[in-house]
Design a protein around this motif. Sequence first.
Motif, mmCIF file in Angstrom:
data_model
loop_
_atom_site.group_PDB
_atom_site.id
_atom_site.type_symbol
_atom_site.label_atom_id
_atom_site.label_comp_id
_atom_site.label_asym_id
_atom_site.label_seq_id
_atom_site.Cartn_x
_atom_site.Cartn_y
_atom_site.Cartn_z
ATOM 1 N N GLN A 79 0.822 -1.207 0.000
ATOM 2 C CA GLN A 79 0.000 0.000 0.000
ATOM 3 C C GLN A 79 0.866 1.270 0.000
ATOM 4 O OE1 GLN A 79 -3.609 -0.109 1.864
ATOM 5 N NE2 GLN A 79 -3.956 2.093 1.699
ATOM 6 N N ALA A 80 1.929 1.250 0.803
ATOM 7 C CA ALA A 80 2.821 2.421 0.858
ATOM 8 C C ALA A 80 3.451 2.649 -0.515
ATOM 9 C CB ALA A 80 3.900 2.207 1.918
ATOM 10 N N SER A 81 3.823 1.571 -1.160
ATOM 11 C CA SER A 81 4.434 1.684 -2.477
ATOM 12 C C SER A 81 3.416 2.221 -3.493
ATOM 13 C CB SER A 81 4.952 0.284 -2.827
ATOM 14 O OG SER A 81 5.415 0.176 -4.084
ATOM 15 N N ALA A 82 2.160 1.768 -3.356
ATOM 16 C CA ALA A 82 1.090 2.252 -4.245
ATOM 17 C C ALA A 82 0.856 3.745 -4.029
ATOM 18 C CB ALA A 82 -0.199 1.471 -3.977
ATOM 19 N N GLU A 83 0.798 4.138 -2.771
ATOM 20 C CA GLU A 83 0.523 5.552 -2.483
ATOM 21 C C GLU A 83 1.652 6.448 -2.974
ATOM 22 O OE1 GLU A 83 -0.507 5.287 1.646
ATOM 23 O OE2 GLU A 83 -2.551 4.613 1.157
ATOM 24 N N MET B 286 0.447 5.851 -12.279
ATOM 25 C CA MET B 286 -0.296 4.654 -11.912
ATOM 26 C C MET B 286 0.664 3.720 -11.178
ATOM 27 S SD MET B 286 -3.366 5.031 -13.188
ATOM 28 C CE MET B 286 -4.134 3.410 -13.372
ATOM 29 N N PHE B 287 0.092 2.861 -10.344
ATOM 30 C CA PHE B 287 0.891 1.895 -9.590
ATOM 31 C C PHE B 287 0.892 0.576 -10.360
ATOM 32 C CE2 PHE B 287 0.743 -1.350 -6.009
ATOM 33 C CZ PHE B 287 2.114 -1.310 -5.757
ATOM 34 N N HIS B 288 2.067 0.039 -10.633
ATOM 35 C CA HIS B 288 2.172 -1.217 -11.387
ATOM 36 C C HIS B 288 2.633 -2.333 -10.466
ATOM 37 C CE1 HIS B 288 1.281 0.403 -15.350
ATOM 38 N NE2 HIS B 288 1.895 1.498 -14.925
ATOM 39 N N LEU B 289 1.733 -3.284 -10.273
ATOM 40 C CA LEU B 289 1.930 -4.361 -9.304
ATOM 41 C C LEU B 289 1.919 -5.693 -10.050
ATOM 42 C CD1 LEU B 289 1.757 -5.447 -6.316
ATOM 43 C CD2 LEU B 289 -0.725 -5.207 -6.496
ATOM 44 N N ALA B 290 2.964 -6.516 -9.847
ATOM 45 C CA ALA B 290 2.996 -7.842 -10.498
ATOM 46 C C ALA B 290 2.903 -8.914 -9.415
ATOM 47 C CB ALA B 290 4.279 -8.005 -11.308
ATOM 48 N N LEU B 291 1.951 -9.841 -9.586
ATOM 49 C CA LEU B 291 1.659 -10.819 -8.538
ATOM 50 C C LEU B 291 1.895 -12.255 -8.999
ATOM 51 C CD1 LEU B 291 -1.626 -9.141 -7.265
ATOM 52 C CD2 LEU B 291 0.576 -9.207 -6.068
ATOM 53 N N SER B 292 2.395 -13.055 -8.064
ATOM 54 C CA SER B 292 2.662 -14.474 -8.328
ATOM 55 C C SER B 292 1.466 -15.339 -8.002
ATOM 56 C CB SER B 292 3.808 -14.958 -7.437
ATOM 57 O OG SER B 292 5.028 -14.567 -7.956
ATOM 58 N N ARG C 5 -8.093 2.122 -8.155
ATOM 59 C CA ARG C 5 -8.420 2.799 -9.429
ATOM 60 C C ARG C 5 -7.173 3.333 -10.121
ATOM 61 N NH1 ARG C 5 -13.910 3.941 -9.830
ATOM 62 N NH2 ARG C 5 -15.017 3.409 -7.924
ATOM 63 N N HIS C 6 -6.091 3.404 -9.359
ATOM 64 C CA HIS C 6 -4.830 3.880 -9.941
ATOM 65 C C HIS C 6 -3.804 2.752 -10.022
ATOM 66 C CE1 HIS C 6 -6.730 7.636 -8.612
ATOM 67 N NE2 HIS C 6 -6.157 8.102 -9.703
ATOM 68 N N THR C 7 -4.306 1.531 -10.048
ATOM 69 C CA THR C 7 -3.405 0.379 -10.035
ATOM 70 C C THR C 7 -3.561 -0.459 -11.307
ATOM 71 O OG1 THR C 7 -3.477 0.290 -7.610
ATOM 72 C CG2 THR C 7 -2.825 -1.735 -8.744
ATOM 73 N N HIS C 8 -2.435 -0.890 -11.834
ATOM 74 C CA HIS C 8 -2.436 -1.916 -12.879
ATOM 75 C C HIS C 8 -1.952 -3.215 -12.241
ATOM 76 C CE1 HIS C 8 -2.883 0.154 -16.851
ATOM 77 N NE2 HIS C 8 -2.612 1.209 -16.097
ATOM 78 N N SER D 274 9.711 -0.860 -15.497
ATOM 79 C CA SER D 274 10.068 -1.146 -14.097
ATOM 80 C C SER D 274 8.804 -1.194 -13.252
ATOM 81 C CB SER D 274 10.952 -0.041 -13.523
ATOM 82 O OG SER D 274 12.127 0.066 -14.240
ATOM 83 N N PHE D 275 8.378 -2.374 -12.893
ATOM 84 C CA PHE D 275 7.215 -2.481 -12.010
ATOM 85 C C PHE D 275 7.539 -1.803 -10.679
ATOM 86 C CE2 PHE D 275 6.765 -6.340 -14.692
ATOM 87 C CZ PHE D 275 5.522 -6.046 -15.242
ATOM 88 N N HIS D 276 6.509 -1.230 -10.066
ATOM 89 C CA HIS D 276 6.751 -0.649 -8.734
ATOM 90 C C HIS D 276 6.936 -1.741 -7.696
ATOM 91 C CE1 HIS D 276 4.655 2.743 -10.755
ATOM 92 N NE2 HIS D 276 5.605 3.404 -10.131
ATOM 93 N N PHE D 277 6.182 -2.835 -7.858
ATOM 94 C CA PHE D 277 6.225 -3.880 -6.832
ATOM 95 C C PHE D 277 6.020 -5.240 -7.494
ATOM 96 C CE2 PHE D 277 5.568 -6.180 -3.011
ATOM 97 C CZ PHE D 277 5.959 -5.363 -1.941
ATOM 98 N N VAL D 278 6.940 -6.149 -7.233
ATOM 99 C CA VAL D 278 6.802 -7.519 -7.744
ATOM 100 C C VAL D 278 6.749 -8.465 -6.554
ATOM 101 C CG1 VAL D 278 7.884 -9.373 -9.070
ATOM 102 C CG2 VAL D 278 8.043 -7.028 -9.899
#
Length: 243
Positions: free
Chosen positions: A24-28, A36-42, A64-67, A137-141
Amino acid sequence: KYRNSDMVSAWAEELVRQLAADIQASAEEAVAEGGMFHLALSGGSSPLALFQRLAVHHYSFPWRHTHVWMVDERCVPLTEPSSNFHTLHEHLLRHVRMPYFNVHPMPVQLNQRLCVEEDGGPLAYERDIARLVNGSSFHFVLLGVGYDGHTASLFQGTQLEAHGDKLVALTESPAKPHQRMSLTLAAINRARRVAVLVTGRGKHEMITQLSRVKDDPRKWPVTGIKPASGKLVWYIDYEALLG
Ligand code: 6PG
């Protein structure tokens, strides 16, 4: 908050709470930068508790601001229970309100065929990443790790060198379903933050072994995770850490 390579450990529930707070902190932060926040999930079972927590607290997260992107996928139709996207959808995505075009399942099924290199699935996903994600570069993987040291769908025996600069590749898992699509080390190591989540007593032996071996991505793919300028944080629960 974290060093370039760091570790957090706690009981599973607290660990998941911490990881959710860090995502969440990374998204904010990304949204505050105006993007936009780019999040890649396993896939796998480890992130299920996290998905559920994010789902329950969905109202406070900038969805709403997340991919949402996939780290890897099994080459099965997205409607199959063994599909990572299916699991993610059931546990998280169907509970949040976000534009559907910001959700990016891997194109494992094209022309009614599953993961045929010539159909260009990996290239299509790579193009989407390059088009939408700043500097790819994803923000969070979020990663997990398997009992044999695999991560994403990068296994012992995966020809990592053959991936070169490619961001997405087809790979073979020793476990069924064998065919996979995966982000490559090159894609993961471009991320700003990489989290490796490890929970449960069953992972203790592997964690102990990993702490002793030299980095050798061909044998232990997870040891190839070294973000070029981002941070790598291991989230290991007490059961995995202490056995
Ligand atoms: C997958 C993965 C894989 C996973 C590990 C750990 O699709 O299965 O992305 O790399 O993270 O195998 O799996 P568990 O969480 O089920 O232990």
